[in-house]
Design an enzyme around this catalytic site. Structure first.
Site, mmCIF file in Angstrom:
data_model
loop_
_atom_site.group_PDB
_atom_site.id
_atom_site.type_symbol
_atom_site.label_atom_id
_atom_site.label_comp_id
_atom_site.label_asym_id
_atom_site.label_seq_id
_atom_site.Cartn_x
_atom_site.Cartn_y
_atom_site.Cartn_z
ATOM 1 N N PRO A 41 21.366 -3.628 -16.728
ATOM 2 C CA PRO A 41 22.665 -3.306 -16.132
ATOM 3 C C PRO A 41 22.871 -1.806 -16.043
ATOM 4 O O PRO A 41 22.351 -1.049 -16.862
ATOM 5 C CB PRO A 41 23.673 -3.943 -17.099
ATOM 6 C CG PRO A 41 22.935 -4.222 -18.354
ATOM 7 C CD PRO A 41 21.466 -4.205 -18.068
ATOM 8 N N ASP A 42 23.579 -1.388 -15.026
ATOM 9 C CA ASP A 42 23.971 0.020 -14.887
ATOM 10 C C ASP A 42 24.927 0.337 -16.033
ATOM 11 O O ASP A 42 25.974 -0.284 -16.158
ATOM 12 C CB ASP A 42 24.659 0.202 -13.529
ATOM 13 C CG ASP A 42 25.002 1.656 -13.249
ATOM 14 O OD1 ASP A 42 24.989 2.471 -14.196
ATOM 15 O OD2 ASP A 42 25.297 1.965 -12.090
ATOM 16 N N PHE A 43 24.546 1.311 -16.866
ATOM 17 C CA PHE A 43 25.390 1.630 -18.032
ATOM 18 C C PHE A 43 26.795 2.044 -17.619
ATOM 19 O O PHE A 43 27.738 1.915 -18.384
ATOM 20 C CB PHE A 43 24.757 2.753 -18.863
ATOM 21 C CG PHE A 43 23.384 2.410 -19.368
ATOM 22 C CD1 PHE A 43 23.104 1.133 -19.853
ATOM 23 C CD2 PHE A 43 22.368 3.350 -19.361
ATOM 24 C CE1 PHE A 43 21.837 0.805 -20.317
ATOM 25 C CE2 PHE A 43 21.089 3.034 -19.820
ATOM 26 C CZ PHE A 43 20.829 1.760 -20.290
ATOM 27 N N ARG A 44 26.902 2.561 -16.381
ATOM 28 C CA ARG A 44 28.214 3.017 -15.918
ATOM 29 C C ARG A 44 29.067 1.884 -15.347
ATOM 30 O O ARG A 44 30.252 2.064 -15.123
ATOM 31 C CB ARG A 44 28.044 4.063 -14.799
ATOM 32 C CG ARG A 44 27.564 5.395 -15.285
ATOM 33 C CD ARG A 44 27.525 6.384 -14.121
ATOM 34 N NE ARG A 44 26.936 7.631 -14.532
ATOM 35 C CZ ARG A 44 25.629 7.847 -14.645
ATOM 36 N NH1 ARG A 44 24.780 6.890 -14.343
ATOM 37 N NH2 ARG A 44 25.166 9.005 -15.043
ATOM 38 N N GLN A 109 16.327 9.110 -12.069
ATOM 39 C CA GLN A 109 17.316 9.368 -13.118
ATOM 40 C C GLN A 109 17.154 8.343 -14.237
ATOM 41 O O GLN A 109 17.819 8.435 -15.262
ATOM 42 C CB GLN A 109 18.726 9.241 -12.552
ATOM 43 C CG GLN A 109 19.027 10.190 -11.398
ATOM 44 C CD GLN A 109 20.262 9.736 -10.613
ATOM 45 O OE1 GLN A 109 21.369 9.747 -11.135
ATOM 46 N NE2 GLN A 109 20.070 9.330 -9.377
ATOM 47 N N ASN A 110 16.298 7.338 -13.999
ATOM 48 C CA ASN A 110 16.192 6.229 -14.953
ATOM 49 C C ASN A 110 15.298 6.585 -16.135
ATOM 50 O O ASN A 110 14.367 7.366 -16.017
ATOM 51 C CB ASN A 110 15.654 4.987 -14.252
ATOM 52 C CG ASN A 110 16.593 4.521 -13.143
ATOM 53 O OD1 ASN A 110 17.756 4.897 -13.129
ATOM 54 N ND2 ASN A 110 16.081 3.724 -12.235
ATOM 55 N N ASP A 112 13.938 3.970 -17.961
ATOM 56 C CA ASP A 112 13.377 2.658 -18.333
ATOM 57 C C ASP A 112 11.873 2.526 -18.125
ATOM 58 O O ASP A 112 11.276 1.519 -18.471
ATOM 59 C CB ASP A 112 14.105 1.542 -17.575
ATOM 60 C CG ASP A 112 14.082 1.748 -16.057
ATOM 61 O OD1 ASP A 112 13.051 2.218 -15.513
ATOM 62 O OD2 ASP A 112 15.099 1.436 -15.408
ATOM 63 N N HIS A 127 15.980 12.621 -16.608
ATOM 64 C CA HIS A 127 16.717 12.383 -17.854
ATOM 65 C C HIS A 127 15.829 11.906 -18.997
ATOM 66 O O HIS A 127 16.324 11.327 -19.963
ATOM 67 C CB HIS A 127 17.852 11.369 -17.603
ATOM 68 C CG HIS A 127 18.889 11.887 -16.648
ATOM 69 N ND1 HIS A 127 19.549 11.085 -15.744
ATOM 70 C CD2 HIS A 127 19.367 13.144 -16.441
ATOM 71 C CE1 HIS A 127 20.397 11.827 -15.027
ATOM 72 N NE2 HIS A 127 20.296 13.076 -15.434
ATOM 73 N N CYS A 138 9.945 18.252 -36.087
ATOM 74 C CA CYS A 138 8.508 18.575 -36.085
ATOM 75 C C CYS A 138 7.842 18.342 -34.739
ATOM 76 O O CYS A 138 6.653 18.606 -34.581
ATOM 77 C CB CYS A 138 7.786 17.800 -37.187
ATOM 78 S SG CYS A 138 7.483 16.065 -36.789
ATOM 79 N N SER A 197 24.116 6.422 -6.239
ATOM 80 C CA SER A 197 25.180 6.993 -5.425
ATOM 81 C C SER A 197 24.967 8.495 -5.285
ATOM 82 O O SER A 197 25.701 9.173 -4.590
ATOM 83 C CB SER A 197 26.540 6.710 -6.059
ATOM 84 O OG SER A 197 26.556 7.181 -7.394
HETATM 85 ZN ZN ZN Z 1 9.248 14.837 -37.668
#
Ligand code: ZN
Length: 248
Positions: A41-44, A109-110, A112, A127, A138, A197
């Site tokens: 699902p689109d998180f938005r 932008q995904n 996944d 992203h 580290c 969009s």
């Molecule tokens: Zn670490």
């Protein structure tokens, strides 16, 4: 804006196919909508995770650093939603075009990783991605496993025990691969805009740059939203994009 009906291969459809075929440097820009047919699902969207967890709080670097346990409430649910998801026809169509040298790359932008799963090779992830967890102390990068989501209060780095964060861009962090994206987009004369969009910077600037260079925009969205688009293919992207790609 010309609305193209994939069920009616008329003169407009033929024109769109011909103009894509004439492209010298075609690219695709994708967003959440391309993964909705894969069950992500689109998180938005309404009922999406971002309506329950304000991303400006939960997906925020400062909050993660101060209180990783709190932010993992969101990461755990996001991670579980992404597990065992498969690419759909739209991801596969883009991978197929690239394989046949008809597409130079995908800017997404995904987070996944479904473009990789489909076989795309030149994928730029603005992203970041949620297939790995990163240690900010580290630099360790660990492949995500389901056991990470059962670790409370949060998963720790196997090397240094610091809190791990998803290898995604949080608010307060810089977006990634901007230089590589700029180099690609500067050459682009046809951009497929798929499942987005294109309102969030920097993805929002890509269609504008291509238009300014005299290029063409092909939009594949459930409901067209891109005003500058030259050809719009309304409907389920897992159907419209493969139907178009099959003609190329
Ligand atoms: Zn670490």
């Amino acid at each position: 804006m010309k609305l193209v009906d994939i069920n009616n291969k008329d003169a407009l459809f033929t024109e769109a196919v011909a103009r894509f075929k004439a492209a010298r440097f075609p690219l695709a820009s994708t967003g959440a909508g391309i993964s909705v047919p894969s069950g992500i699902p689109d998180f938005r969207s309404r009922g999406g995770l971002w309506t329950k967890y304000n991303p400006e709080i939960y997906a925020n670097l400062d909050v993660f650093l101060k209180d990783p346990e709190k932010t993992w409430e969101l990461y755990r649910q996001t991670g579980r939603e992404l597990q065992n998801k498969k690419p759909n026809g739209a991801h596969l169509a883009l991978a197929d075009l690239e394989r046949h040298k008809k597409l130079r790359g995908v800017i997404t932008q995904n987070i996944d990783r479904l473009h990789h799963a489909a076989g795309s090779e030149n994928v730029l992830e603005i992203h970041g991605e949620f297939a790995h967890l990163q240690c900010l102390d580290c630099g360790n990068l660990e492949p995500v496993e389901s056991s990470h989501f059962d670790a409370y209060p949060y998963p720790r780095c196997s090397r240094c025990e610091a809190a791990l964060k998803p290898n995604i861009v949080l608010f307060g962090e810089a977006v990634r691969q901007l230089e590589a994206i700029e180099t690609l987009i500067a050459q682009c004369d046809v951009l497929l805009v798929v499942g987005t969009s294109a309102k969030v910077y920097p993805a929002a600037s890509l269609p504008e740059i291509v238009k300014r260079q005299g290029g063409l925009l092909f939009e594949f969205n459930l409901k067209p939203v891109l005003e500058q688009a030259d050809y719009c293919f309304p409907g389920d992207v897992a159907k419209t994009l493969p139907a178009f790609a099959n003609e190329l």
